[in-house]
Design an enzyme around this catalytic site. Structure first.
Site, PDB file in Angstrom:
ATOM      1  N   LYS A  66       0.817  -1.232   0.000  1.00  0.00           N
ATOM      2  CA  LYS A  66       0.000   0.000   0.000  1.00  0.00           C
ATOM      3  C   LYS A  66       0.847   1.278   0.000  1.00  0.00           C
ATOM      4  O   LYS A  66       0.427   2.287  -0.548  1.00  0.00           O
ATOM      5  CB  LYS A  66      -0.945   0.004   1.204  1.00  0.00           C
ATOM      6  N   ASP A 102     -10.149   3.008   1.659  1.00  0.00           N
ATOM      7  CA  ASP A 102     -10.337   2.561   3.054  1.00  0.00           C
ATOM      8  C   ASP A 102     -10.906   3.718   3.881  1.00  0.00           C
ATOM      9  O   ASP A 102     -11.797   3.526   4.714  1.00  0.00           O
ATOM     10  CB  ASP A 102      -8.994   2.134   3.678  1.00  0.00           C
TER      11      ASP A 102
HETATM   12  P1  NAP Z   1      -0.912  -3.728   8.503  1.00  0.00           P
HETATM   13  O1  NAP Z   1      -0.505  -2.528   7.734  1.00  0.00           O
HETATM   14  O2  NAP Z   1      -0.130  -4.992   8.408  1.00  0.00           O
HETATM   15  O3  NAP Z   1      -0.993  -3.285  10.051  1.00  0.00           O
HETATM   16  C1  NAP Z   1      -1.261  -4.224  11.068  1.00  0.00           C
HETATM   17  C2  NAP Z   1      -1.187  -3.532  12.420  1.00  0.00           C
HETATM   18  O4  NAP Z   1      -1.434  -4.532  13.420  1.00  0.00           O
HETATM   19  C3  NAP Z   1       0.207  -2.938  12.724  1.00  0.00           C
HETATM   20  O5  NAP Z   1       0.075  -1.757  13.483  1.00  0.00           O
HETATM   21  C4  NAP Z   1       0.849  -4.035  13.585  1.00  0.00           C
HETATM   22  O6  NAP Z   1       1.806  -3.568  14.498  1.00  0.00           O
HETATM   23  C5  NAP Z   1      -0.376  -4.515  14.370  1.00  0.00           C
HETATM   24  N1  NAP Z   1      -0.139  -5.845  14.887  1.00  0.00           N
HETATM   25  C6  NAP Z   1       0.021  -6.989  14.194  1.00  0.00           C
HETATM   26  N2  NAP Z   1       0.223  -8.020  15.051  1.00  0.00           N
HETATM   27  C7  NAP Z   1       0.191  -7.489  16.298  1.00  0.00           C
HETATM   28  C8  NAP Z   1       0.326  -8.037  17.604  1.00  0.00           C
HETATM   29  N3  NAP Z   1       0.511  -9.340  17.799  1.00  0.00           N
HETATM   30  N4  NAP Z   1       0.218  -7.199  18.669  1.00  0.00           N
HETATM   31  C9  NAP Z   1       0.010  -5.892  18.482  1.00  0.00           C
HETATM   32  N5  NAP Z   1      -0.141  -5.293  17.272  1.00  0.00           N
HETATM   33  C10 NAP Z   1      -0.046  -6.095  16.189  1.00  0.00           C
HETATM   34  O7  NAP Z   1      -2.421  -4.143   8.130  1.00  0.00           O
HETATM   35  P2  NAP Z   1      -3.642  -3.152   7.779  1.00  0.00           P
HETATM   36  O8  NAP Z   1      -3.832  -3.106   6.333  1.00  0.00           O
HETATM   37  O9  NAP Z   1      -3.457  -1.897   8.528  1.00  0.00           O
HETATM   38  O10 NAP Z   1      -4.864  -4.001   8.374  1.00  0.00           O
HETATM   39  C11 NAP Z   1      -5.085  -4.081   9.767  1.00  0.00           C
HETATM   40  C12 NAP Z   1      -6.414  -4.806  10.027  1.00  0.00           C
HETATM   41  O11 NAP Z   1      -7.491  -4.051   9.468  1.00  0.00           O
HETATM   42  C13 NAP Z   1      -6.472  -6.193   9.371  1.00  0.00           C
HETATM   43  O12 NAP Z   1      -7.163  -7.048  10.244  1.00  0.00           O
HETATM   44  C14 NAP Z   1      -7.284  -5.957   8.116  1.00  0.00           C
HETATM   45  O13 NAP Z   1      -8.012  -7.092   7.693  1.00  0.00           O
HETATM   46  C15 NAP Z   1      -8.253  -4.877   8.598  1.00  0.00           C
HETATM   47  N6  NAP Z   1      -8.759  -4.047   7.502  1.00  0.00           N
HETATM   48  C16 NAP Z   1     -10.090  -4.035   7.290  1.00  0.00           C
HETATM   49  C17 NAP Z   1     -10.610  -3.254   6.282  1.00  0.00           C
HETATM   50  C18 NAP Z   1     -12.091  -3.230   6.069  1.00  0.00           C
HETATM   51  O14 NAP Z   1     -12.534  -2.781   5.008  1.00  0.00           O
HETATM   52  N7  NAP Z   1     -12.898  -3.660   7.034  1.00  0.00           N
HETATM   53  C19 NAP Z   1      -9.771  -2.490   5.467  1.00  0.00           C
HETATM   54  C20 NAP Z   1      -8.402  -2.517   5.705  1.00  0.00           C
HETATM   55  C21 NAP Z   1      -7.893  -3.319   6.741  1.00  0.00           C
HETATM   56  P3  NAP Z   1       3.300  -3.166  14.009  1.00  0.00           P
HETATM   57  O15 NAP Z   1       3.143  -1.844  13.296  1.00  0.00           O
HETATM   58  O16 NAP Z   1       4.055  -3.079  15.283  1.00  0.00           O
HETATM   59  O17 NAP Z   1       3.743  -4.293  13.103  1.00  0.00           O
END
Ligand code: NAP
Length: 278
Positions: A66, A102
């Site tokens: 992204k 998003d």
């Molecule tokens: P991303 O860029 O990979 O970010 C993931 C976040 O989760 C990061 O801040 C990461 O921390 C944190 N994280 C992962 N494992 C963790 C743990 N064990 N303990 C604490 N923090 C943890 O992913 P993203 O695109 O932002 O997506 C995040 C979530 O939103 C996902 O579940 C995704 O499916 C959901 N989402 C939903 C929609 C929707 O339309 N509903 C749209 C987009 C995303 P670090 O920065 O420290 O690695």
């Protein structure tokens, strides 16, 4: 001639977007196809070349591309530039334009629930791509935002601005006047559905809405914790549909058939849950 759009990311095989977009194209009588474009980081430029060559009429972009995709595009729309992440590519006169639906999807889902964040305290858990879109939206709506992330210094670098940044382990000290808490971490997402970013026993602020961006499972462990603590909880399904609908409208210029998209996404999620249980 059939027009193609696709999802660029790695991995992509668990995405609900093909079911949702395919159903929408069919309902609108459009001869369009949505395909998965599994792309490793060193293949990103080659996949974009397919779009540039006219083989694809547009694309969605997901983890881990992204932000990395941004310097490879011809133009970034102002919201995506402010967020620092692109999840949709639109082609206009052969130019590749990066957008972020998003933020649009989250804003629409929030407004439908009827939460007014103007001047109010909000908390966002996580500092990834989705968190950035959420923080941007909440600030646009006049919210005061505190971010809780496991790596505070990384969160500060990623998000910048004047938001407060705290350690995720301190989330049990979230301000008692917080009206909205958004889980934008991936903790609790299938297949690791037993996870939660919230410490057991920590109380949610009275009257707060817990908004989990996760939609698989439909009710996360974190949502259960919120409800047991007296808070209202919602999942990320509506945001998923509205971000997909915004991309559909940008690509095709037609109004997205929302009910069809909800039904297709629910069906795909049920099928995925049944497969996981078997
Ligand atoms: P991303 O860029 O990979 O970010 C993931 C976040 O989760 C990061 O801040 C990461 O921390 C944190 N994280 C992962 N494992 C963790 C743990 N064990 N303990 C604490 N923090 C943890 O992913 P993203 O695109 O932002 O997506 C995040 C979530 O939103 C996902 O579940 C995704 O499916 C959901 N989402 C939903 C929609 C929707 O339309 N509903 C749209 C987009 C995303 P670090 O920065 O420290 O690695």
């Amino acid at each position: 001639m059939t027009r193609r759009v696709g999802l660029i990311g790695w991995p992509v095989d668990h995405s609900q977007s093909p079911a949702m977009q395919t159903a929408a194209f069919a309902a609108c009588g459009l001869d369009w196809q949505y395909t998965l474009l599994p792309t490793l980081p060193d293949q990103l430029r080659a996949t974009l070349d397919q779009v540039r060559a006219g083989e694809l009429a547009g694309a969605n972009v997901t983890i881990p591309h992204k932000s990395a995709v941004m310097p490879m595009l011809d133009e970034i729309d102002p919201a995506a530039a402010a967020i620092g992440a692109v999840n949709t590519i639109v082609v206009r006169d052969g130019r590749l334009i990066g957008c972020n639906t998003d933020a649009i999807g989250f804003a629409r889902a929030l407004s439908e629930i009827g939460v007014d964040v103007n001047g109010k305290q909000c908390a966002v858990l996580g500092a990834g791509g989705a968190a950035r879109a959420v923080v941007h939206t909440l600030k646009e709506l006049g919210g005061r935002v505190t971010i809780y992330a496991r790596d505070v210094s990384r969160a500060r670098t990623l998000i910048g601005g004047d938001e407060q940044t705290r350690a995720l382990r301190d989330v049990d000290r979230v301000a008692c006047d917080t009206v909205l808490i958004v889980n934008a971490t991936s903790v609790g997402m299938a297949p690791q559905s037993d996870g939660s970013p919230w410490p057991d026993g920590a109380v949610f602020p009275a009257g707060a809405l817990a908004f989990d961006l996760i939609y698989n499972p439909r009710r996360t462990r974190w949502m259960g914790q919120a409800e047991r603590s007296g808070a209202q909880a919602v999942n990320g399904l509506a945001m998923l549909i509205y971000q997909g609908a915004a991309a559909f409208e940008m690509w095709t210029g037609q109004k997205a058939p929302l009910e069809v998209m909800f039904e297709a996404a629910r069906g795909a999620l049920q099928a995925a849950a049944a497969k996981g249980a078997s």
